[in-house]
Design a protein around this motif. Structure first.
Motif, PDB file in Angstrom:
ATOM      1  N   ARG A  10       0.856  -1.183   0.000  1.00 21.31           N
ATOM      2  CA  ARG A  10       0.000   0.000   0.000  1.00 21.31           C
ATOM      3  C   ARG A  10       0.899   1.242   0.000  1.00 21.31           C
ATOM      4  NH1 ARG A  10      -4.680   0.795   4.381  1.00 21.31           N
ATOM      5  NH2 ARG A  10      -5.131   2.926   3.878  1.00 21.31           N
ATOM      6  N   PRO A  11       1.480   1.579  -1.152  1.00 24.64           N
ATOM      7  CA  PRO A  11       2.488   2.636  -1.198  1.00 24.64           C
ATOM      8  C   PRO A  11       1.921   4.056  -1.104  1.00 24.64           C
ATOM      9  CG  PRO A  11       2.089   1.819  -3.373  1.00 24.64           C
ATOM     10  CD  PRO A  11       1.273   0.967  -2.447  1.00 24.64           C
ATOM     11  N   LEU A  12       0.623   4.214  -1.282  1.00 23.02           N
ATOM     12  CA  LEU A  12       0.013   5.541  -1.258  1.00 23.02           C
ATOM     13  C   LEU A  12      -1.203   5.549  -0.349  1.00 23.02           C
ATOM     14  CD1 LEU A  12       0.075   6.234  -5.095  1.00 23.02           C
ATOM     15  CD2 LEU A  12       1.636   7.169  -3.418  1.00 23.02           C
ATOM     16  N   ASP A  13      -1.413   6.659   0.328  1.00 17.79           N
ATOM     17  CA  ASP A  13      -2.633   6.878   1.107  1.00 17.79           C
ATOM     18  C   ASP A  13      -3.428   7.980   0.433  1.00 17.79           C
ATOM     19  OD1 ASP A  13      -2.692   5.073   3.197  1.00 17.79           O
ATOM     20  OD2 ASP A  13      -1.473   6.332   4.519  1.00 17.79           O
ATOM     21  N   ALA A  14      -4.684   7.728   0.180  1.00 19.53           N
ATOM     22  CA  ALA A  14      -5.568   8.763  -0.349  1.00 19.53           C
ATOM     23  C   ALA A  14      -5.987   9.650   0.822  1.00 19.53           C
ATOM     24  CB  ALA A  14      -6.779   8.138  -1.019  1.00 19.53           C
ATOM     25  N   VAL A  15      -5.716  10.943   0.719  1.00 18.57           N
ATOM     26  CA  VAL A  15      -5.940  11.868   1.829  1.00 18.57           C
ATOM     27  C   VAL A  15      -7.194  12.709   1.631  1.00 18.57           C
ATOM     28  CG1 VAL A  15      -4.926  13.815   3.081  1.00 18.57           C
ATOM     29  CG2 VAL A  15      -3.466  11.997   2.247  1.00 18.57           C
ATOM     30  N   LEU A  16      -7.415  13.191   0.397  1.00 16.76           N
ATOM     31  CA  LEU A  16      -8.485  14.162   0.172  1.00 16.76           C
ATOM     32  C   LEU A  16      -8.910  14.147  -1.284  1.00 16.76           C
ATOM     33  CD1 LEU A  16      -9.782  17.030   1.363  1.00 16.76           C
ATOM     34  CD2 LEU A  16      -7.999  17.984  -0.065  1.00 16.76           C
ATOM     35  N   VAL A  17     -10.205  14.385  -1.522  1.00 18.40           N
ATOM     36  CA  VAL A  17     -10.702  14.675  -2.866  1.00 18.40           C
ATOM     37  C   VAL A  17     -11.390  16.031  -2.811  1.00 18.40           C
ATOM     38  CG1 VAL A  17     -10.967  12.329  -3.754  1.00 18.40           C
ATOM     39  CG2 VAL A  17     -12.808  13.339  -2.445  1.00 18.40           C
ATOM     40  N   THR A  18     -11.211  16.822  -3.854  1.00 15.13           N
ATOM     41  CA  THR A  18     -11.819  18.144  -3.904  1.00 15.13           C
ATOM     42  C   THR A  18     -12.157  18.499  -5.348  1.00 15.13           C
ATOM     43  OG1 THR A  18     -11.546  20.481  -3.333  1.00 15.13           O
ATOM     44  CG2 THR A  18      -9.573  19.321  -4.023  1.00 15.13           C
ATOM     45  N   ALA A  19     -13.154  19.354  -5.514  1.00 14.71           N
ATOM     46  CA  ALA A  19     -13.513  19.852  -6.840  1.00 14.71           C
ATOM     47  C   ALA A  19     -12.947  21.246  -7.064  1.00 14.71           C
ATOM     48  CB  ALA A  19     -15.037  19.872  -7.002  1.00 14.71           C
ATOM     49  N   SER A  20     -12.220  21.762  -6.082  1.00 22.93           N
ATOM     50  CA  SER A  20     -11.648  23.104  -6.174  1.00 22.93           C
ATOM     51  C   SER A  20     -10.238  23.052  -6.747  1.00 22.93           C
ATOM     52  CB  SER A  20     -11.606  23.757  -4.791  1.00 22.93           C
ATOM     53  OG  SER A  20     -10.832  24.932  -4.829  1.00 22.93           O
ATOM     54  N   PRO A  21     -10.004  23.648  -7.916  1.00 20.41           N
ATOM     55  CA  PRO A  21      -8.640  23.662  -8.452  1.00 20.41           C
ATOM     56  C   PRO A  21      -7.697  24.475  -7.571  1.00 20.41           C
ATOM     57  CG  PRO A  21     -10.108  24.986  -9.827  1.00 20.41           C
ATOM     58  CD  PRO A  21     -10.950  24.313  -8.800  1.00 20.41           C
ATOM     59  N   TYR A  22      -8.231  25.440  -6.841  1.00 13.35           N
ATOM     60  CA  TYR A  22      -7.384  26.247  -5.951  1.00 13.35           C
ATOM     61  C   TYR A  22      -6.864  25.401  -4.788  1.00 13.35           C
ATOM     62  CZ  TYR A  22      -9.850  30.021  -8.399  1.00 13.35           C
ATOM     63  OH  TYR A  22     -10.388  30.844  -9.345  1.00 13.35           O
ATOM     64  N   GLU A  23      -7.728  24.590  -4.206  1.00 14.20           N
ATOM     65  CA  GLU A  23      -7.309  23.723  -3.109  1.00 14.20           C
ATOM     66  C   GLU A  23      -6.336  22.657  -3.611  1.00 14.20           C
ATOM     67  OE1 GLU A  23      -9.295  21.436   0.708  1.00 14.20           O
ATOM     68  OE2 GLU A  23     -10.571  21.928  -1.003  1.00 14.20           O
ATOM     69  N   GLY A  24      -6.600  22.121  -4.801  1.00 11.44           N
ATOM     70  CA  GLY A  24      -5.669  21.164  -5.396  1.00 11.44           C
ATOM     71  C   GLY A  24      -4.294  21.783  -5.602  1.00 11.44           C
ATOM     72  N   GLN A  25      -4.261  23.030  -6.044  1.00 11.21           N
ATOM     73  CA  GLN A  25      -2.992  23.727  -6.245  1.00 11.21           C
ATOM     74  C   GLN A  25      -2.268  23.946  -4.922  1.00 11.21           C
ATOM     75  OE1 GLN A  25      -1.440  24.634  -9.178  1.00 11.21           O
ATOM     76  NE2 GLN A  25       0.261  25.106  -7.826  1.00 11.21           N
ATOM     77  N   ASP A  26      -3.014  24.256  -3.868  1.00 12.94           N
ATOM     78  CA  ASP A  26      -2.392  24.442  -2.553  1.00 12.94           C
ATOM     79  C   ASP A  26      -1.655  23.179  -2.112  1.00 12.94           C
ATOM     80  OD1 ASP A  26      -3.305  27.029  -2.383  1.00 12.94           O
ATOM     81  OD2 ASP A  26      -5.010  26.551  -1.085  1.00 12.94           O
ATOM     82  N   TYR A  27      -2.261  22.018  -2.321  1.00 12.42           N
ATOM     83  CA  TYR A  27      -1.606  20.765  -1.949  1.00 12.42           C
ATOM     84  C   TYR A  27      -0.452  20.439  -2.898  1.00 12.42           C
ATOM     85  CZ  TYR A  27      -4.884  19.520   1.711  1.00 12.42           C
ATOM     86  OH  TYR A  27      -5.608  19.493   2.878  1.00 12.42           O
ATOM     87  N   ALA A  28      -0.566  20.808  -4.156  1.00 19.78           N
ATOM     88  CA  ALA A  28       0.505  20.538  -5.124  1.00 19.78           C
ATOM     89  C   ALA A  28       1.746  21.376  -4.839  1.00 19.78           C
ATOM     90  CB  ALA A  28       0.005  20.806  -6.542  1.00 19.78           C
ATOM     91  N   ASP A  29       1.583  22.498  -4.151  1.00 17.33           N
ATOM     92  CA  ASP A  29       2.711  23.371  -3.854  1.00 17.33           C
ATOM     93  C   ASP A  29       3.662  22.774  -2.819  1.00 17.33           C
ATOM     94  OD1 ASP A  29       1.940  25.249  -5.669  1.00 17.33           O
ATOM     95  OD2 ASP A  29       0.924  26.535  -4.215  1.00 17.33           O
ATOM     96  N   THR A  30       3.200  21.806  -2.046  1.00 21.17           N
ATOM     97  CA  THR A  30       4.086  21.178  -1.065  1.00 21.17           C
ATOM     98  C   THR A  30       4.790  19.995  -1.725  1.00 21.17           C
ATOM     99  OG1 THR A  30       2.488  19.566  -0.235  1.00 21.17           O
ATOM    100  CG2 THR A  30       2.456  21.757   0.773  1.00 21.17           C
TER     101      THR A  30
END
Length: 186
Positions: free
Chosen positions: A97-117
């Motif tokens: 189980r190499p990955l944990d699913a943490v969150l799903v969102t329909a907001s591209p802004y929130e997705g970008q916030d997580y992609a920045d880390t």
């Protein structure tokens, strides 16, 4: 991300992740989120399909929460050529189980916030037609366009001040800074 209390709706969303053989010697396997299952039941890396070495898993079921305050972000997502769900994954130390699913969102802004880390992997998964309709209906109900207000200039005359003349306590004609002299002590 923490969200302030407000108007929201929620739907369970299953996440399908595909495991395929890696293309380099450094990566044995390639993992990619490929689909979502609206209204899915609970799952924990349940195998859905196997084709040769490629395996698809129902990795997790996470709540997709739509907030009225984020209606503008959902509108931007729906206006995109392919409206998408953003899945946030985190790597683990486990082989099975190499990955944990943490969150799903329909907001591209929130997705970008997580992609920045550097800690998170953000996958963009196309929405199903039913999910597009669900997000669109919520967005139409809660999005309120803010009217454009043109900024007006104040009537203050800014051309009367001469900047760059140095210390105002020293009379001089040139555009040079000179420090005031101290009085000599006797």
């Amino acid at each position: 991300m923490a969200q302030a209390a407000g108007i929201h709706i929620e739907m369970p969303l299953g996440v399908v992740v595909r495991k395929t053989p890696g293309v380099t010697r450094w990566a044995r396997w390639s993992w990619r989120a490929v689909a979502v299952l609206p209204g899915a039941g609970p799952a924990d890396w349940a195998e859905l399909r196997r084709e040769g070495e490629a395996v698809e898993y129902h990795a997790a079921t996470l709540p997709l929460t739509l907030w009225a305050a984020d209606a503008e972000a959902y509108r931007i997502n729906l206006a995109d050529g392919v409206p998408s769900i953003y899945l946030v994954l985190r790597e683990t130390d486990q082989d099975d189980r190499p990955l944990d699913a943490v969150l799903v969102t329909a907001s591209p802004y929130e997705g970008q916030d997580y992609a920045d880390t550097a800690d998170d992997i953000v996958e963009k998964i196309p929405m199903t037609p039913g999910l597009v309709a669900w997000v669109r209906d919520f967005t139409l109900q809660h999005h309120h366009a803010e009217p454009f207000v043109k900024r007006r200039r104040d009537r203050k005359r800014v051309d009367l001040v001469e900047d760059g003349r140095g210390d105002a306590r020293i009379r001089q004609q040139a555009d040079v800074y000179r420090a005031p002299r101290r009085k000599a002590v006797q």
